[in-house]
Design a protein around this motif. Structure first.
Motif, short mmCIF file in Angstrom:
data_model
loop_
_atom_site.label_atom_id
_atom_site.label_comp_id
_atom_site.label_asym_id
_atom_site.label_seq_id
_atom_site.Cartn_x
_atom_site.Cartn_y
_atom_site.Cartn_z
N CYS A 83 28.93 64.41 77.26
CA CYS A 83 29.94 65.16 76.68
C CYS A 83 30.64 63.89 77.00
O CYS A 83 32.31 63.93 75.89
CB CYS A 83 30.55 65.73 78.29
SG CYS A 83 29.31 67.75 78.12
N SER A 84 31.21 63.33 77.92
CA SER A 84 32.13 61.60 77.86
C SER A 84 31.87 61.42 76.80
O SER A 84 32.87 60.91 75.80
CB SER A 84 31.51 60.46 78.88
OG SER A 84 31.65 61.35 79.52
N ASN B 11 33.25 63.25 74.01
CA ASN B 11 34.63 63.14 73.96
C ASN B 11 35.53 62.06 73.89
O ASN B 11 36.45 62.31 72.94
CB ASN B 11 35.13 63.87 75.80
CG ASN B 11 34.74 65.26 75.42
OD1 ASN B 11 34.94 66.26 74.80
ND2 ASN B 11 34.47 65.63 76.86
N VAL C 133 35.51 61.67 69.17
CA VAL C 133 36.46 62.48 69.10
C VAL C 133 37.72 62.62 69.61
O VAL C 133 39.01 62.58 68.25
CB VAL C 133 35.89 64.16 69.77
CG1 VAL C 133 37.30 65.12 69.08
CG2 VAL C 133 35.09 64.77 69.21
N SER C 134 37.68 61.74 70.56
CA SER C 134 39.94 61.00 70.49
C SER C 134 40.12 60.25 69.54
O SER C 134 41.53 59.37 69.00
CB SER C 134 39.35 61.13 72.16
OG SER C 134 39.32 61.85 72.87
N THR D 119 46.21 60.23 74.71
CA THR D 119 45.13 60.13 74.16
C THR D 119 44.70 59.01 74.14
O THR D 119 42.94 59.01 75.04
CB THR D 119 45.35 60.00 72.49
OG1 THR D 119 45.59 61.13 72.02
CG2 THR D 119 43.73 59.92 71.80
N THR E 266 42.71 59.53 77.42
CA THR E 266 41.10 60.60 78.22
C THR E 266 40.04 59.59 77.23
O THR E 266 39.44 59.82 78.02
CB THR E 266 41.91 61.17 77.20
OG1 THR E 266 43.42 62.75 76.82
CG2 THR E 266 40.77 62.94 76.25
N ASN F 31 36.98 59.40 79.86
CA ASN F 31 36.41 59.38 79.28
C ASN F 31 34.83 58.44 79.49
O ASN F 31 33.55 59.17 79.74
CB ASN F 31 35.75 60.12 77.67
CG ASN F 31 36.10 61.76 77.53
OD1 ASN F 31 35.89 62.43 78.42
ND2 ASN F 31 37.36 61.98 76.46
#
Length: 85
Positions: free
Chosen positions: A26-27, A30, A33-34, A61, A64, A68
């Motif tokens: 998931c990290s 993410n 995607v960022s 961003t 984020t 992550n």
């Protein structure tokens, strides 16, 4: 207390490894995607006149992405230690 609760619910090493693997994936997802969002915000920051809101979006961003990456490193380290090293 927590040891008793964990053993009572049959919390095993496989469960921990599964949770850590899911956190790692998931990290990575993410963060990946960022990156396009980061590129978009850089382009908007350069082209738009009102730069204040794009600066804040850019900062969030970047934070984020950094969070992550920290989660990925921490979950990888814990998974490595849980393997018995």
């Amino acid at each position: 207390m927590l040891y008793f609760v964990g053993n009572f619910q049959n919390f095993q090493d496989r469960n921990l490894k599964l949770i850590l693997t899911v956190i790692s994936y998931c990290s990575i997802f993410n963060a990946l995607v960022s990156i396009p969002a980061l590129l978009e915000e850089i382009i908007l920051l350069i082209t738009q006149k009102k730069k204040k809101k794009y600066v804040f979006a850019l900062i969030f961003t970047v934070l984020t992405i950094l969070i992550n990456i920290i989660y990925l490193v921490l979950s990888s380290v814990i998974e490595y230690l849980a393997a018995g090293v």
